[in-house]
Design a protein around this motif. Structure first.
Motif, mmCIF file in Angstrom:
data_model
loop_
_atom_site.group_PDB
_atom_site.id
_atom_site.type_symbol
_atom_site.label_atom_id
_atom_site.label_comp_id
_atom_site.label_asym_id
_atom_site.label_seq_id
_atom_site.Cartn_x
_atom_site.Cartn_y
_atom_site.Cartn_z
ATOM 1 N N LYS A 107 103.117 -43.963 2.521
ATOM 2 C CA LYS A 107 103.306 -42.511 2.585
ATOM 3 C C LYS A 107 103.925 -42.123 3.931
ATOM 4 O O LYS A 107 103.645 -42.745 4.948
ATOM 5 C CB LYS A 107 101.982 -41.770 2.392
ATOM 6 N N VAL A 108 104.733 -41.067 3.894
ATOM 7 C CA VAL A 108 105.330 -40.492 5.101
ATOM 8 C C VAL A 108 104.781 -39.078 5.240
ATOM 9 O O VAL A 108 104.929 -38.249 4.331
ATOM 10 C CB VAL A 108 106.871 -40.479 5.025
ATOM 11 N N TRP A 109 104.125 -38.834 6.366
ATOM 12 C CA TRP A 109 103.484 -37.546 6.662
ATOM 13 C C TRP A 109 104.317 -36.823 7.714
ATOM 14 O O TRP A 109 104.599 -37.376 8.770
ATOM 15 C CB TRP A 109 102.076 -37.785 7.192
ATOM 16 N N ASP A 110 104.683 -35.592 7.437
ATOM 17 C CA ASP A 110 105.487 -34.783 8.357
ATOM 18 C C ASP A 110 104.580 -33.755 9.022
ATOM 19 O O ASP A 110 103.951 -32.945 8.341
ATOM 20 C CB ASP A 110 106.606 -34.091 7.576
ATOM 21 N N PHE A 111 104.519 -33.791 10.351
ATOM 22 C CA PHE A 111 103.619 -32.895 11.075
ATOM 23 C C PHE A 111 104.081 -31.443 11.012
ATOM 24 O O PHE A 111 103.265 -30.530 10.957
ATOM 25 C CB PHE A 111 103.438 -33.332 12.527
ATOM 26 N N GLY A 112 105.395 -31.213 10.999
ATOM 27 C CA GLY A 112 105.916 -29.850 10.904
ATOM 28 C C GLY A 112 105.594 -29.213 9.560
ATOM 29 O O GLY A 112 105.229 -28.044 9.484
ATOM 30 N N ALA A 113 105.715 -30.006 8.493
ATOM 31 C CA ALA A 113 105.410 -29.512 7.147
ATOM 32 C C ALA A 113 103.907 -29.561 6.862
ATOM 33 O O ALA A 113 103.435 -28.948 5.909
ATOM 34 C CB ALA A 113 106.148 -30.345 6.104
ATOM 35 N N ALA A 114 103.165 -30.296 7.672
ATOM 36 C CA ALA A 114 101.713 -30.467 7.528
ATOM 37 C C ALA A 114 101.344 -31.035 6.157
ATOM 38 O O ALA A 114 100.394 -30.585 5.518
ATOM 39 C CB ALA A 114 100.970 -29.163 7.804
ATOM 40 N N GLU A 115 102.136 -32.041 5.708
ATOM 41 C CA GLU A 115 101.864 -32.662 4.415
ATOM 42 C C GLU A 115 102.578 -33.998 4.282
ATOM 43 O O GLU A 115 103.447 -34.337 5.087
ATOM 44 C CB GLU A 115 102.292 -31.738 3.272
ATOM 45 N N CYS A 116 102.208 -34.710 3.224
ATOM 46 C CA CYS A 116 102.918 -35.925 2.863
ATOM 47 C C CYS A 116 104.241 -35.506 2.240
ATOM 48 O O CYS A 116 104.258 -34.734 1.277
ATOM 49 C CB CYS A 116 102.088 -36.749 1.877
ATOM 50 N N VAL A 117 105.349 -35.984 2.796
ATOM 51 C CA VAL A 117 106.660 -35.574 2.293
ATOM 52 C C VAL A 117 107.288 -36.621 1.384
ATOM 53 O O VAL A 117 108.257 -36.329 0.679
ATOM 54 C CB VAL A 117 107.623 -35.205 3.442
ATOM 55 N N HIS A 118 106.768 -37.840 1.385
ATOM 56 C CA HIS A 118 107.270 -38.838 0.443
ATOM 57 C C HIS A 118 106.259 -39.966 0.271
ATOM 58 O O HIS A 118 105.588 -40.357 1.222
ATOM 59 C CB HIS A 118 108.613 -39.419 0.881
ATOM 60 N N THR A 119 106.189 -40.466 -0.957
ATOM 61 C CA THR A 119 105.362 -41.620 -1.273
ATOM 62 C C THR A 119 106.226 -42.676 -1.931
ATOM 63 O O THR A 119 106.934 -42.386 -2.906
ATOM 64 C CB THR A 119 104.209 -41.232 -2.227
ATOM 65 N N PHE A 120 106.190 -43.893 -1.392
ATOM 66 C CA PHE A 120 106.869 -45.038 -1.991
ATOM 67 C C PHE A 120 105.819 -45.857 -2.739
ATOM 68 O O PHE A 120 104.798 -46.223 -2.162
ATOM 69 C CB PHE A 120 107.532 -45.911 -0.917
ATOM 70 N N ASN A 121 106.074 -46.148 -4.007
ATOM 71 C CA ASN A 121 105.140 -46.915 -4.827
ATOM 72 C C ASN A 121 105.766 -48.229 -5.301
ATOM 73 O O ASN A 121 105.599 -48.620 -6.448
ATOM 74 C CB ASN A 121 104.704 -46.075 -6.040
ATOM 75 N N ASP A 122 106.470 -48.910 -4.421
ATOM 76 C CA ASP A 122 107.239 -50.094 -4.819
ATOM 77 C C ASP A 122 106.460 -51.403 -4.735
ATOM 78 O O ASP A 122 106.902 -52.400 -5.305
ATOM 79 C CB ASP A 122 108.508 -50.194 -3.964
ATOM 80 N N HIS A 123 105.349 -51.436 -4.021
ATOM 81 C CA HIS A 123 104.562 -52.673 -3.925
ATOM 82 C C HIS A 123 103.619 -52.789 -5.123
ATOM 83 O O HIS A 123 103.162 -51.783 -5.666
ATOM 84 C CB HIS A 123 103.751 -52.710 -2.628
#
Length: 166
Positions: free
Chosen positions: A81-97
């Motif tokens: 997961k990639v969390w963006d502090f400015g947006a205060a949320e998870c901005v993308h989830t990779f489910n490839d593994h």
């Protein structure tokens, strides 16, 4: 006599802490835990700044984006997961593994994110296209950690198969 000494300790999570990362510009540390959360703390005083929730299992590793505005996390739920502090949320989830993710590492450009997994692979994600660019399959057992050689395109991995690959 000189040397190092412990100056502070503070309770950070309810379960084991499995990873941490230092902010690139501020006196801040991020921690990840078996309690499924990541937290950010000011150091050395240990003031809790942020708590992130969104993984369904333990979190094994984290890394700050080179500009300090995002945090990547990898989890036992097989996601990155990639969390963006400015947006205060998870901005993308990779489910490839297909198996738990042990560690994550940003490339110095900030455009790529690598992950290592118990599925014996490492993956390179392109943040601009938001997809997996490459899967590295050189290990015969769990890939336990990875890091980029600073300011290069060389990715170093280590594995339960007792090898290091670049």
């Amino acid at each position: 006599p000189g040397g190092y000494r412990q100056t502070d300790t503070f309770k950070a999570h309810d379960l084991a802490i499995s990873g941490m990362a230092l902010h690139p510009y501020r006196d801040v540390v991020a921690t990840v835990s078996d309690d499924t959360t990541w937290k950010m703390w000011s150091v050395p005083d240990g003031e809790l700044l942020l708590t992130g929730r969104g993984h369904s299992m333990w979190i094994g590793g984290c890394d700050f984006h080179p500009d300090g505005t995002k945090l990547a996390t990898g989890s036992g739920d097989t996601s990155v997961k990639v969390w963006d502090f400015g947006a205060a949320e998870c901005v993308h989830t990779f489910n490839d593994h297909s198996h738990p993710v042990w560690s994550v590492a940003w490339h110095h450009s900030g455009n790529f994110l690598a992950s290592s997994s118990m599925d014996n692979s490492s993956k390179l994600f392109d943040l601009n296209s938001q997809r997996c660019r490459c899967t590295f399959r050189g290990h015969s057992d769990s890939v336990n950690h990875l890091t980029f050689l600073p300011y290069s395109n060389i990715l170093c991995t280590c594995s339960a198969d007792k090898t290091i690959s670049m």
